[in-house]
Scaffold this active site. Structure first.
Site, PDB file in Angstrom:
ATOM      1  N   TRP A  12      -6.487 -11.777 -12.270  1.00  0.00           N
ATOM      2  CA  TRP A  12      -6.691 -13.295 -12.214  1.00  0.00           C
ATOM      3  C   TRP A  12      -7.951 -13.897 -12.196  1.00  0.00           C
ATOM      4  O   TRP A  12      -7.839 -15.070 -13.261  1.00  0.00           O
ATOM      5  CB  TRP A  12      -6.162 -13.603 -10.597  1.00  0.00           C
ATOM      6  CG  TRP A  12      -6.108 -14.953  -9.910  1.00  0.00           C
ATOM      7  CD1 TRP A  12      -6.544 -15.527  -8.823  1.00  0.00           C
ATOM      8  CD2 TRP A  12      -5.295 -15.938 -10.770  1.00  0.00           C
ATOM      9  NE1 TRP A  12      -6.368 -16.748  -8.805  1.00  0.00           N
ATOM     10  CE2 TRP A  12      -5.547 -17.060  -9.921  1.00  0.00           C
ATOM     11  CE3 TRP A  12      -4.833 -16.131 -11.932  1.00  0.00           C
ATOM     12  CZ2 TRP A  12      -5.006 -18.495 -10.484  1.00  0.00           C
ATOM     13  CZ3 TRP A  12      -4.394 -17.482 -12.246  1.00  0.00           C
ATOM     14  CH2 TRP A  12      -4.387 -18.278 -11.677  1.00  0.00           C
ATOM     15  N   ARG A  33     -18.638  -4.062 -14.760  1.00  0.00           N
ATOM     16  CA  ARG A  33     -18.453  -2.921 -15.691  1.00  0.00           C
ATOM     17  C   ARG A  33     -18.758  -3.229 -17.130  1.00  0.00           C
ATOM     18  O   ARG A  33     -17.906  -4.033 -17.626  1.00  0.00           O
ATOM     19  CB  ARG A  33     -16.799  -2.517 -15.464  1.00  0.00           C
ATOM     20  CG  ARG A  33     -16.479  -1.716 -14.157  1.00  0.00           C
ATOM     21  CD  ARG A  33     -15.221  -1.430 -13.957  1.00  0.00           C
ATOM     22  NE  ARG A  33     -14.531  -0.540 -15.126  1.00  0.00           N
ATOM     23  CZ  ARG A  33     -13.152  -0.822 -15.310  1.00  0.00           C
ATOM     24  NH1 ARG A  33     -12.277  -1.350 -14.828  1.00  0.00           N
ATOM     25  NH2 ARG A  33     -12.759   0.250 -16.471  1.00  0.00           N
ATOM     26  N   LYS A 106      -7.801 -14.177  -1.995  1.00  0.00           N
ATOM     27  CA  LYS A 106      -6.641 -14.300  -0.897  1.00  0.00           C
ATOM     28  C   LYS A 106      -6.843 -13.511   0.328  1.00  0.00           C
ATOM     29  O   LYS A 106      -6.107 -12.344   0.072  1.00  0.00           O
ATOM     30  CB  LYS A 106      -5.304 -14.558  -1.432  1.00  0.00           C
ATOM     31  CG  LYS A 106      -5.173 -15.638  -2.644  1.00  0.00           C
ATOM     32  CD  LYS A 106      -3.836 -15.550  -3.216  1.00  0.00           C
ATOM     33  CE  LYS A 106      -3.676 -17.032  -4.000  1.00  0.00           C
ATOM     34  NZ  LYS A 106      -2.080 -16.951  -4.792  1.00  0.00           N
ATOM     35  N   GLY A 136      -1.647 -20.640  -5.244  1.00  0.00           N
ATOM     36  CA  GLY A 136      -0.630 -20.925  -5.480  1.00  0.00           C
ATOM     37  C   GLY A 136       0.412 -19.637  -6.011  1.00  0.00           C
ATOM     38  O   GLY A 136      -0.105 -18.728  -6.056  1.00  0.00           O
ATOM     39  N   LYS A 192       0.528 -14.588   3.132  1.00  0.00           N
ATOM     40  CA  LYS A 192       1.642 -14.230   2.325  1.00  0.00           C
ATOM     41  C   LYS A 192       1.746 -12.930   1.716  1.00  0.00           C
ATOM     42  O   LYS A 192       2.601 -12.012   1.612  1.00  0.00           O
ATOM     43  CB  LYS A 192       1.917 -15.222   0.993  1.00  0.00           C
ATOM     44  CG  LYS A 192       0.808 -15.366   0.280  1.00  0.00           C
ATOM     45  CD  LYS A 192       0.941 -14.521  -1.000  1.00  0.00           C
ATOM     46  CE  LYS A 192      -0.309 -14.731  -1.941  1.00  0.00           C
ATOM     47  NZ  LYS A 192      -0.447 -13.956  -3.032  1.00  0.00           N
ATOM     48  N   SER A 255       3.861  -8.533  -8.804  1.00  0.00           N
ATOM     49  CA  SER A 255       3.164  -8.631  -7.279  1.00  0.00           C
ATOM     50  C   SER A 255       2.506  -7.479  -6.816  1.00  0.00           C
ATOM     51  O   SER A 255       3.466  -6.313  -6.518  1.00  0.00           O
ATOM     52  CB  SER A 255       3.985  -9.156  -6.235  1.00  0.00           C
ATOM     53  OG  SER A 255       3.439  -9.370  -5.078  1.00  0.00           O
ATOM     54  N   ASN A 257       1.218  -6.675  -3.775  1.00  0.00           N
ATOM     55  CA  ASN A 257       1.593  -6.293  -2.529  1.00  0.00           C
ATOM     56  C   ASN A 257       2.859  -6.063  -2.256  1.00  0.00           C
ATOM     57  O   ASN A 257       3.282  -5.197  -1.753  1.00  0.00           O
ATOM     58  CB  ASN A 257       1.061  -7.697  -1.510  1.00  0.00           C
ATOM     59  CG  ASN A 257      -0.387  -7.873  -1.496  1.00  0.00           C
ATOM     60  OD1 ASN A 257      -1.103  -7.169  -0.640  1.00  0.00           O
ATOM     61  ND2 ASN A 257      -0.794  -8.727  -2.369  1.00  0.00           N
ATOM     62  N   GLU A 282      -4.569  -7.044  -1.620  1.00  0.00           N
ATOM     63  CA  GLU A 282      -5.342  -7.798  -0.464  1.00  0.00           C
ATOM     64  C   GLU A 282      -4.596  -7.658   0.774  1.00  0.00           C
ATOM     65  O   GLU A 282      -5.356  -7.599   1.742  1.00  0.00           O
ATOM     66  CB  GLU A 282      -5.569  -9.212  -0.965  1.00  0.00           C
ATOM     67  CG  GLU A 282      -6.538  -9.460  -2.157  1.00  0.00           C
ATOM     68  CD  GLU A 282      -8.003  -9.147  -1.677  1.00  0.00           C
ATOM     69  OE1 GLU A 282      -8.223  -8.773  -0.401  1.00  0.00           O
ATOM     70  OE2 GLU A 282      -8.946  -9.687  -2.452  1.00  0.00           O
TER      71      GLU A 282
END
Length: 336
Positions: A12, A33, A106, A136, A192, A255, A257, A282
């Site tokens: 991201w 790195r 997040k 978002g 979320k 995703s 998660n 996260e």
């Protein structure tokens, strides 16, 4: 020309750097790195996190934080949330005095239950007006392929918010909307991830779409309850930073998660899933701090409770599902 320093060369952080550079913002990425930094700076690629993506030639990368921060108008923070305090403490001496600090993170900090913007204000010793949040439904794997997306830029200072919106507006590829509700935008992005773990676990167990829809809807109710108590605007949770981000994170195979939870639901141990996960999910750590924050404010969050029990207390997913579905119903109107 507007200049931005992006701290973090994960998927991201790199993608948002691409957006900034594409929008005409002079952008430098910082990474720890050397091999990743060299790939971005010289070969215009990030094979570890965005394989196959061609990065803008104008986007630079460095391992020197002072070099990245020199003259920056925006300092974009895209490191794992639980490392923010330590990292920002080391970068603080080099921060430009008037830069807006932007959180892409997040999570909720373990131990303090502080949102990322609160940690930034505390560590960098800057007022709320100099901290912005971007959140978002922004799956990096889609955006780097040129698929369109929208996001929310939140800041209590209207001018700073509009400047950041302009710096990352890249039509027709990336559309940023503004919202002064920093609390709501941040909480939507953090919680979320916890709900996505629950949806992933149910999918891994083969429990079906009805359960997935229930968890997303009831999860949105949990986010809204906590946010309202903390002073967020309830309307935020019906928008991109609330429902939009929740749906994308709970349903997409991109995703982290959702995928992490799915592997748990299929019977993998926590250690096995962590070993197989290349990037930070996260929600795995933040679920504990989210639950602690909710308990501090007497907010009931049963989905978050069972996620913590499965991830950190070794509760079998099957037992968690029974526990969640066996709760005594309360007279909540409209299923909210």
């Amino acid at each position: 020309m507007t200049k931005a320093a992006v701290f973090g060369t994960g998927s991201w952080g790199t993608t948002f750097g691409m957006i900034l550079a594409g929008a005409g913002t002079r952008t430098t990425l910082w990474g720890r790195r050397p091999e990743v930094v060299e790939a971005i700076d010289r070969r215009h690629e990030n094979p570890d996190y965005l394989p196959g993506a061609v990065l803008p030639e104008a986007m630079r990368a460095t391992t020197d934080p002072a070099e990245a921060l020199d003259g920056a108008d925006f300092v974009v923070l895209a490191v794992p949330s639980q490392t923010l305090r330590q990292n920002l403490t080391s970068w603080k001496p080099h921060l430009p005095p008037d830069a807006v600090l932007v959180s892409l993170m997040k999570g909720i900090e373990l131990g303090t239950t502080k949102r990322m913007s609160e940690v930034i204000c505390e560590v960098a010793e800057v007022p709320q007006e100099r901290v912005a949040v971007v959140s978002g439904p922004n799956l990096a794997g889609e955006i780097v392929r040129g698929q369109p997306a929208a996001t929310v830029v939140a800041c209590t200072d209207e001018r700073a918010m509009e400047r950041l919106q302009e710096a990352c507006y890249l039509p027709p590829w990336f559309r940023p909307y503004t919202n002064p509700d920093v609390i709501g935008v941040e909480l939507g992005g953090a919680v979320k991830n916890v709900i996505a773990l629950a949806v992933g676990i149910s999918a891994g167990m083969g429990l079906g779409d009805n359960v997935g829809a229930m968890l997303m809807t009831r999860g949105l109710a949990e986010i809204s309850r906590l946010g309202t108590v903390l002073g967020a605007d309830p309307h935020t949770f019906a928008g991109l930073a609330g429902m939009g981000d929740l749906v994308a994170t709970c349903t997409s195979p991109l995703s982290r998660n959702r995928t992490f939870g799915e592997n748990l639901g299929r019977g993998m141990t926590l250690a096995e899933v962590i070993a197989a996960t290349k990037q930070t999910a996260e929600g795995v750590k933040s679920c504990e701090s989210v639950l602690e924050l909710a308990r501090k404010h007497d907010v009931e969050m049963p989905i978050t409770e069972v996620v913590v029990a499965v991830v950190h207390d070794a509760m079998p997913p099957s037992e968690a599902a029974v526990l969640l579905m066996s709760r005594t119903p309360k007279p909540e109107r409209y299923g909210l």
